[in-house]
Structure formats: structure tokens, C-alpha cells
Write an enzyme that holds these catalytic residues in place. Structure first.
Site, PDB file in Angstrom:
ATOM      1  N   TRP A  18       0.814  -1.218   0.000  1.00  0.00           N
ATOM      2  CA  TRP A  18       0.000   0.000   0.000  1.00  0.00           C
ATOM      3  C   TRP A  18       0.852   1.276   0.000  1.00  0.00           C
ATOM      4  O   TRP A  18       1.874   1.338   0.680  1.00  0.00           O
ATOM      5  CB  TRP A  18      -0.858  -0.007   1.270  1.00  0.00           C
ATOM      6  CG  TRP A  18      -1.515   1.296   1.575  1.00  0.00           C
ATOM      7  CD1 TRP A  18      -0.966   2.352   2.264  1.00  0.00           C
ATOM      8  CD2 TRP A  18      -2.833   1.698   1.210  1.00  0.00           C
ATOM      9  NE1 TRP A  18      -1.868   3.383   2.339  1.00  0.00           N
ATOM     10  CE2 TRP A  18      -3.023   3.012   1.706  1.00  0.00           C
ATOM     11  CE3 TRP A  18      -3.879   1.075   0.507  1.00  0.00           C
ATOM     12  CZ2 TRP A  18      -4.217   3.715   1.529  1.00  0.00           C
ATOM     13  CZ3 TRP A  18      -5.064   1.779   0.337  1.00  0.00           C
ATOM     14  CH2 TRP A  18      -5.221   3.092   0.837  1.00  0.00           C
ATOM     15  N   ASN A  20       0.007   5.809   0.234  1.00  0.00           N
ATOM     16  CA  ASN A  20      -0.895   6.953   0.050  1.00  0.00           C
ATOM     17  C   ASN A  20      -0.095   8.234  -0.125  1.00  0.00           C
ATOM     18  O   ASN A  20       0.691   8.312  -1.082  1.00  0.00           O
ATOM     19  CB  ASN A  20      -2.027   7.007   1.095  1.00  0.00           C
ATOM     20  CG  ASN A  20      -1.641   6.953   2.549  1.00  0.00           C
ATOM     21  OD1 ASN A  20      -1.225   5.918   3.036  1.00  0.00           O
ATOM     22  ND2 ASN A  20      -1.800   8.035   3.273  1.00  0.00           N
ATOM     23  N   ASP A  21      -0.240   9.236   0.714  1.00  0.00           N
ATOM     24  CA  ASP A  21       0.275  10.579   0.411  1.00  0.00           C
ATOM     25  C   ASP A  21       1.765  10.657   0.049  1.00  0.00           C
ATOM     26  O   ASP A  21       2.591  10.032   0.707  1.00  0.00           O
ATOM     27  CB  ASP A  21       0.133  11.496   1.632  1.00  0.00           C
ATOM     28  CG  ASP A  21      -1.165  11.344   2.369  1.00  0.00           C
ATOM     29  OD1 ASP A  21      -2.065  10.691   1.851  1.00  0.00           O
ATOM     30  OD2 ASP A  21      -1.257  11.878   3.486  1.00  0.00           O
ATOM     31  N   GLN A  37       3.748   7.770   2.165  1.00  0.00           N
ATOM     32  CA  GLN A  37       3.135   6.912   3.181  1.00  0.00           C
ATOM     33  C   GLN A  37       3.074   5.501   2.602  1.00  0.00           C
ATOM     34  O   GLN A  37       2.530   5.307   1.498  1.00  0.00           O
ATOM     35  CB  GLN A  37       1.714   7.412   3.487  1.00  0.00           C
ATOM     36  CG  GLN A  37       1.669   8.782   4.123  1.00  0.00           C
ATOM     37  CD  GLN A  37       1.970   8.704   5.612  1.00  0.00           C
ATOM     38  OE1 GLN A  37       1.123   8.345   6.402  1.00  0.00           O
ATOM     39  NE2 GLN A  37       3.194   9.035   5.980  1.00  0.00           N
ATOM     40  N   TRP A  45      -4.110  -0.129   4.002  1.00  0.00           N
ATOM     41  CA  TRP A  45      -3.397   0.762   4.927  1.00  0.00           C
ATOM     42  C   TRP A  45      -3.097   0.024   6.232  1.00  0.00           C
ATOM     43  O   TRP A  45      -3.917  -0.768   6.710  1.00  0.00           O
ATOM     44  CB  TRP A  45      -4.288   1.986   5.192  1.00  0.00           C
ATOM     45  CG  TRP A  45      -3.622   3.097   5.932  1.00  0.00           C
ATOM     46  CD1 TRP A  45      -2.923   4.129   5.393  1.00  0.00           C
ATOM     47  CD2 TRP A  45      -3.616   3.317   7.352  1.00  0.00           C
ATOM     48  NE1 TRP A  45      -2.474   4.968   6.377  1.00  0.00           N
ATOM     49  CE2 TRP A  45      -2.881   4.490   7.589  1.00  0.00           C
ATOM     50  CE3 TRP A  45      -4.141   2.620   8.447  1.00  0.00           C
ATOM     51  CZ2 TRP A  45      -2.665   5.005   8.873  1.00  0.00           C
ATOM     52  CZ3 TRP A  45      -3.933   3.127   9.722  1.00  0.00           C
ATOM     53  CH2 TRP A  45      -3.202   4.308   9.926  1.00  0.00           C
ATOM     54  N   SER A  81       1.980  11.697   7.657  1.00  0.00           N
ATOM     55  CA  SER A  81       2.521  12.593   6.629  1.00  0.00           C
ATOM     56  C   SER A  81       3.291  13.775   7.196  1.00  0.00           C
ATOM     57  O   SER A  81       3.048  14.218   8.317  1.00  0.00           O
ATOM     58  CB  SER A  81       1.393  13.107   5.751  1.00  0.00           C
ATOM     59  OG  SER A  81       1.009  12.085   4.883  1.00  0.00           O
ATOM     60  N   TRP A 277      -9.248   7.748  -0.460  1.00  0.00           N
ATOM     61  CA  TRP A 277      -9.748   6.903   0.624  1.00  0.00           C
ATOM     62  C   TRP A 277     -11.129   6.364   0.235  1.00  0.00           C
ATOM     63  O   TRP A 277     -11.833   6.995  -0.575  1.00  0.00           O
ATOM     64  CB  TRP A 277      -9.887   7.716   1.926  1.00  0.00           C
ATOM     65  CG  TRP A 277      -8.589   8.192   2.463  1.00  0.00           C
ATOM     66  CD1 TRP A 277      -8.153   9.482   2.525  1.00  0.00           C
ATOM     67  CD2 TRP A 277      -7.533   7.384   3.007  1.00  0.00           C
ATOM     68  NE1 TRP A 277      -6.896   9.530   3.079  1.00  0.00           N
ATOM     69  CE2 TRP A 277      -6.501   8.253   3.389  1.00  0.00           C
ATOM     70  CE3 TRP A 277      -7.369   6.013   3.211  1.00  0.00           C
ATOM     71  CZ2 TRP A 277      -5.318   7.802   3.959  1.00  0.00           C
ATOM     72  CZ3 TRP A 277      -6.194   5.567   3.778  1.00  0.00           C
ATOM     73  CH2 TRP A 277      -5.188   6.453   4.145  1.00  0.00           C
TER      74      TRP A 277
END
Ligand code: FRU
Length: 449
Positions: A18, A20-21, A37, A45, A81, A277
Site C-alpha cells: 500500500w 498513500n500521500d 506513506q 493501509w 505525513s 480513501w
């Protein structure tokens, strides 16, 4: 790393699992660094670490060892983050340490610092803003995502926060040495539209503030994504202790998949999380979930934020188009230039009955991914979202320039400084391009990576 052939060609995905940001964007030691992330152990996540990639040209990325792990009491459930800054020749990462402590109001989010001399291995320096340094009335469980910059000889950091019985807020802190910080002011001094704000960013020289919002109310065809990102043109006023808006405020991207962007320290270039999300992630079948967008150059023109993609390409063919064009493109960039454009339909990644389309309809572009391939499910219930549609304004002008960045699982569309970003999961061999256009003159140039 799972099968590289199943990865996008030039978008950051992390090495496993996974992401993300984007975090800690900076040019340091001659290279562009992008942290992100990451939870490599799963395609969902989890206790988040900072992945790390570097590039010379912002297009070809190399993965380095992970930079930050949740291994201290204050960040044991995740290194959330944050951002990067260079100071006295060292690279500093300011990030949020997340600890659950049984959950609810016991959750703590604190701001932490780590340093590195080589830009590869990092030493944690501990908590620099604890939740006790929040003004009264703010939730100690929602205080995160520091974005640090230097202005007038001082360091400043913007943090996302929330008042205990209210919605998202943006807080400004200042420091002389990155270690001890002082609360300055609540930037808007009132609740924002989103239940929580996330990932603020500010460029003083552009006069541009960007932040992401969770669950902001729908406005027409805007904020259809349950989580969205907004820009506001204006300046922080340190004397009046507020933000003075001087230009537009709008969503940053009109597509389905754009969240939590961050700009590089000292450069007007941003990268976003090309996902969202509360969505399904079809790429998890290939061993990864989440990608980052290509970098975008940001500027402000006539009080409006203007974005253009940065991709290192080699020009291939340029063709003039009378009314139709049939071509092939799976990865690369196409750039269309038309004078007195009055109609346009572009079908992308066509093959086996699948396609993704962009159509000019009066004063808007309509993007349709309903037939693009594997379905992407979200929580949005409005008609456009259910039908796979997104809309972006079109303002008629003598010359229209449309740029589309294609990678295996995405299209990023730019026109007149606006952007529309979407992930798509067509069959691998769906590479057809079909264009129908009505204009005085039209040419299309294709660029390869
Ligand atoms: C935004 C965000 C941040 C947080 C991080 C956790 O997408 O929710 O606010 O720091 O992701 O991974």
C-alpha cells in the site's frame, strides 16, 4: 518487488503493498526525493512507514531503503505525513507521530523531527510539537501533516487540526531552529467545510494555499469525491494573524483520483496521491495499491492556480488532424492544439469493447470511465459518480491546448491550467486512441517516455 511488468511505467507505486500521500518532497544532494506513506506488508493501509524514491528527471524513479519506521513510543502506530527542509546542509523531515493508546480521545498525534546528512539514512530527533502545545479546545487526536518552509529568516509550519466539537482547522507555528516551536494563529479562525482538513501546503512566493478536506459538502459538480483538495489564492498575514484571500478558491483537480498533494520544498512543483480513501483498488491484484501523480508545475495567473505536467519525454510524431485520428498509445503523452475548437471526442485505451472518453459538451469537458475496464467502487452516491462521470469547465478561446499523460492505469488530463486525474484498469492490450474533432486547425503530437 512483485512483477515489475505489472507496474505503471513512470508513476511512483512504492516497492510493495500500500501507498498513500507523497511526503517530504525536496531536491537534496542534486536529486529529487519523494517519500510517501507506505505499508509494504499489505495492500491495505496499516502502521505506516515512509517509503523513499529518488529521481534525476522527475520521471524515472529509483526506490531507496524505507526512511522512517514506527519504532518510538510517540510514533509506534505510524509515521504519518509530513514534509522536508534543508538546513545547514542537512535534510530534515518533519512528520506526525501517531499513537493509538486504546483509541478515541486517547489517540495522540504529535509533530516529530528526523535528520539526515546523506539523504538516505535518518536519525530521529524526537517530538518537537506535542499535543499539549495545541491551544485550548483543539482535539489532541487530530493534529497532523506539518508542511514546513522558511520565510523572512524564520521557519513556519502549517498543520491540519480540528476543534473538539467542530470541523477542520489549519494552524500555523513558527520556529528559529526547527526544534522549538511557537503557536502563531488559527489560519481561517473558523471551521472549514471538511470534517477534517489534511495535508496543508503553502507557497508564499506564489501566494497559494492548498489543503485536502474529508467529507466537504457537494457544490454543484464539485466535491463529488467524498475527499477532495482545494486551493485558495492569497497570503498569510502574520500581523493580522489570518489568511487574506486575493484570488480564486476552487478544487485542485476535477477527476476521481487526486488527494493530499504536496509541493517540493523551494520549488513550485506538486505531486498528489493518485487515488482516494474509501475506494476499491483493482491494482491490489498486481501486488500494490496506490500511485502518485506525475509532478505538476504550479503557478498563479489572473488569480487562479494553473497546473501543467512535468514528464521527461522524447517527441515522436506530430500529425495534423482534419476531423479524425486513429492511433495507439498506452504510455506517454499526447498534446493537442486546436484553433477555434467547437467539438471534440477523445476515446482512450480502446480495445475489446473497453474505452475511456473525454468529450467537449458546451462549456464543459465530460470525462467518462464507465467502460474503462475493471470497475472501481467508491462510497459516492451522486448520479455522476455512479455513472463514472466527472466534469471540468471549458472556457472557449482562440487556441485550446489539451495534454493527456497516459500510464498503464491512469490518465491525467490538463487543459487551460485545470487538471482531471483518474485511475483506470483496462485490459493491458487496450491501446487504441480515437479522436474526432471540429476546429479551424488541429494538430496532435505524441511523446514517448
Ligand atoms: C491523508 C492522511 C494524512 C495522514 C496520512 C496517514 O491522506 O490521512 O492526514 O497523515 O494520510 O497515512
Amino acid at each position: 518487488m512483485s512483477d515489475l511488468n505489472l507496474r505503471p511505467k513512470f508513476h511512483i507505486t512504492g516497492d510493495e503493498g500500500w501507498i498513500n500521500d507523497p511526503n517530504g518532497l525536496i531536491k537534496f544532494g542534486g536529486k529529487y526525493h519523494v517519500f510517501y506513506q507506505s505499508y509494504p506488508a499489505d495492500i491495505n493501509w496499516g502502521p505506516i512507514i515512509w517509503g523513499h524514491s529518488v529521481s534525476d528527471d522527475l520521471t524515472h524513479w529509483e526506490y531507496l531503503p524505507h526512511a522512517l519506521y514506527p519504532d518510538r513510543k510517540y510514533d509506534r502506530d505510524g509515521c504519518f505525513s509530513g514534509s522536508a527542509i534543508e538546513f545547514n546542509g542537512k535534510l530534515y523531515l518533519m512528520y506526525t507521530g501517531y499513537s493509538v493508546n486504546g483509541g478515541g480521545s486517547n489517540i495522540r498525534q504529535v509533530q516529530c523531527l528526523a535528520e539526515s546528512s546523506d539523504g538516505v539514512s535518518f536519525k530521529k530527533l524526537g517530538v518537537v510539537i506535542s499535543a499539549d502545545e495545541l491551544p485550548d479546545g483543539y482535539s489532541k487526536a487530530d493534529f497532523r501533516d506539518p508542511k514546513v518552509w522558511r520565510e523572512n529568516g524564520k521557519f513556519y509550519a502549517l498543520m491540519a487540526a480540528r476543534v473538539k466539537h467542530g470541523r477542520g482547522r489549519l494552524l500555523l507555528y513558527s520556529s528559529d531552529d526547527l526544534l522549538s516551536w511557537k503557536f502563531e494563529f488559527d489560519v481561517f479562525g473558523k471551521d472549514c467545510d471538511g470534517i477534517m482538513l489534511e495535508c496543508p501546503d503553502y507557497k508564499p512566493e506564489l501566494g497559494l494555499l492548498i489543503y485536502s478536506e474529508q467529507f466537504a459538502p457537494v457544490e454543484g459538480s464539485k466535491h463529488l469525491n467524498i475527499h477532495t483538495t482545494r486551493f485558495v489564492v492569497g497570503k498569510l498575514d502574520f500581523e493580522k494573524k489570518c489568511f487574506m484571500q486575493t484570488g480564486d478558491s476552487d478544487i485542485c483537480d476535477y477527476g476521481f483520483d487526486f488527494y493530499a498533494p504536496q509541493t517540493f520544498s523551494e520549488e513550485n512543483i506538486a505531486i498528489g496521491w493518485m487515488d482516494m480513501w474509501d475506494r476499491s483498488h483493482p491494482s491490489s491484484q498486481f501486488g500494490f495499491s496506490g500511485m502518485l501523480t506525475v509532478p505538476r508545475r504550479l503557478s498563479v495567473k489572473n488569480g487562479r492556480m494553473v497546473q501543467s505536467p512535468i514528464v521527461a519525454t522524447v517527441p515522436a510524431v506530430e500529425k495534423s488532424v482534419k476531423s479524425n485520428l486513429v492511433d495507439k498509445i498506452k504510455t506517454g503523452v499526447i498534446s493537442l492544439r486546436a484553433t477555434e475548437l467547437s467539438a471534440l471526442t477523445l476515446k482512450m485505451r480502446c480495445g475489446g469493447g473497453y474505452y475511456t472518453s473525454l468529450k467537449l459538451d458546451g462549456d464543459e469537458w465530460i470525462f467518462d470511465r464507465s467502460a474503462s475496464g475493471t470497475e472501481i467502487r467508491g462510497h459516492e452516491k451522486d448520479l455522476d459518480s455512479v455513472r463514472g462521470l466527472r466534469r471540468m469547465p471549458f472556457i472557449h478561446k482562440p487556441t485550446t491546448e489539451l495534454t493527456v499523460v497516459f500510464d498503464k492505469y491512469s490518465v491525467e488530463i490538463f487543459e487551460d491550467g485545470r487538471a482531471l486525474t483518474a485511475t483506470i484498469y483496462p485490459p493491458d492490450d487496450a491501446d487504441g486512441l480515437e479522436l474526432e474533432v471540429k476546429a479551424d486547425k488541429c494538430s496532435v503530437q505524441r511523446f514517448d517516455i
